[in-house]
Design a protein around this motif. Structure first.
Motif, PDB file in Angstrom:
ATOM      1  N   TYR A  61       2.401   6.946   1.521  1.00  0.00           N
ATOM      2  CA  TYR A  61       2.480   5.636   2.157  1.00  0.00           C
ATOM      3  C   TYR A  61       1.109   5.116   2.568  1.00  0.00           C
ATOM      4  CZ  TYR A  61       7.574   6.124   2.891  1.00  0.00           C
ATOM      5  OH  TYR A  61       8.933   6.258   2.727  1.00  0.00           O
ATOM      6  N   SER A  75       3.656  -1.452   9.845  1.00  0.00           N
ATOM      7  CA  SER A  75       4.325  -1.648   8.565  1.00  0.00           C
ATOM      8  C   SER A  75       3.960  -0.465   7.672  1.00  0.00           C
ATOM      9  CB  SER A  75       3.877  -2.958   7.911  1.00  0.00           C
ATOM     10  OG  SER A  75       2.498  -2.917   7.577  1.00  0.00           O
ATOM     11  N   SER A 135      10.151   1.073   2.277  1.00  0.00           N
ATOM     12  CA  SER A 135       9.107   0.226   2.853  1.00  0.00           C
ATOM     13  C   SER A 135       9.744  -0.591   3.963  1.00  0.00           C
ATOM     14  CB  SER A 135       8.470  -0.679   1.796  1.00  0.00           C
ATOM     15  OG  SER A 135       9.435  -1.489   1.160  1.00  0.00           O
ATOM     16  N   ARG A 153       4.450   1.028   3.437  1.00  0.00           N
ATOM     17  CA  ARG A 153       4.912   0.788   2.070  1.00  0.00           C
ATOM     18  C   ARG A 153       4.308   1.848   1.160  1.00  0.00           C
ATOM     19  NH1 ARG A 153       1.574  -4.690   0.247  1.00  0.00           N
ATOM     20  NH2 ARG A 153      -0.524  -3.757   0.314  1.00  0.00           N
ATOM     21  N   HIS A 181      12.719   2.691  -2.793  1.00  0.00           N
ATOM     22  CA  HIS A 181      11.986   2.856  -4.045  1.00  0.00           C
ATOM     23  C   HIS A 181      12.336   4.187  -4.715  1.00  0.00           C
ATOM     24  CE1 HIS A 181       9.223  -0.421  -2.733  1.00  0.00           C
ATOM     25  NE2 HIS A 181       9.438   0.096  -1.533  1.00  0.00           N
ATOM     26  N   THR A 205      13.142  -2.346   1.696  1.00  0.00           N
ATOM     27  CA  THR A 205      13.256  -1.972   0.283  1.00  0.00           C
ATOM     28  C   THR A 205      13.291  -0.456   0.156  1.00  0.00           C
ATOM     29  OG1 THR A 205      11.844  -3.877  -0.271  1.00  0.00           O
ATOM     30  CG2 THR A 205      12.298  -2.307  -2.033  1.00  0.00           C
TER      31      THR A 205
END
Length: 262
Positions: A147, A163, A177, A165, A198, A196
């Protein structure tokens, strides 16, 4: 840590919050991320380990709607509510780990009508333990290096907001994310917002057709230092066979009781 073994190509997920003052968490010295994220990662690891040593109750409510040609949500197609008891098996498997066992105690049909006879071993949305864990525990130590993190302004006093992602090219792990609210002093995880998921095909090839999932997960304190996912709320869209359309869900988890020694 128990290994999630039961997968089912359908969906559902996560949560709100019961904020309490958490105790301190020590960061993993090998963690290559902001210090508070490393504390949050240790918190997630410790909490998941304790959770896998507990018996607890889960309840999920899922609504599936037809998807109109415009992409908008259409008529309600399915409405399912399931309650299950989750606990480690009484005996370890050949690896020495204790598989997680899910026993259904109440269920409805796809129209929301209670079933008179419930199969305790039925494969329901609550059988998807590995899928839920991606949402509830995305920041485990083994995931952190995949990440990138950025601190953003928090609207909650005493909490930091980051945050997260996947890094470019991070395709070898199932990842999420979103954003995470962390206690600014202890590093305890308070709320995670996932926008989201993944690489779901690494769990099951059918889950690649899960087009979108979003969720908000809130955590409550257990036994003074663990943060357990107690309420989740979200939705998404799916092209999975037998579960095509736009869905919403709520998820509750409660009644933790440690049954295995750490």
């Amino acid at each position: 840590m128990s290994k999630r073994r039961v997968l089912w190509p359908i969906l559902s997920l996560l949560l709100l919050v019961l904020p309490m003052q958490p105790t301190g968490v020590v960061a993993d010295s090998s963690c290559e991320a902001p210090e508070l994220i490393c504390k949050a990662s240790s918190n997630q690891n410790q909490s998941l380990t304790m959770r896998d040593h507990c018996r607890y109750q889960q309840r999920a409510s899922v609504q599936l709607y037809k998807k109109e040609k415009s992409g908008e949500r259409g008529k309600l197609d399915k409405n399912r509510e399931t309650t299950a008891i989750v606990e480690p098996a009484s005996q370890p498997d050949e690896t020495g780990r204790y598989p997680v066992v899910t026993k259904v105690v109440s269920d409805t049909d796809d129209k929301g009508k209670n079933k008179n006879s419930v199969d305790p071993n039925a494969r329901t949305i609550l059988s998807l333990g590995a899928f839920f864990d991606i949402i509830f525990f995305p920041l485990l130590p083994e995931k952190i290096r995949y990440y990138e993190f950025k601190e953003v302004g928090s609207d909650r006093p005493g909490e930091k907001l980051y945050s997260f992602r996947p890094k470019t090219g991070a395709t070898q792990e199932t990842l999420a994310s979103g954003q995470v609210y962390i206690n600014a002093e202890s590093g305890a995880v308070l709320t995670i917002k996932v926008d989201t998921l993944h690489n779901l095909e690494l769990l099951d090839k059918n889950l690649k057709k899960l087009e979108n999932v979003y969720a908000t997960v809130d955590y409550s304190e257990f036994d003074g230092k663990y943060r357990m996912p107690t309420f989740a709320k979200g939705g998404g869209s799916s092209d999975v066979k037998g579960f095509k359309g736009i869905f919403t869900f709520t998820f509750e988890e409660s009644k933790y009781n440690q049954v295995l020694k750490l």
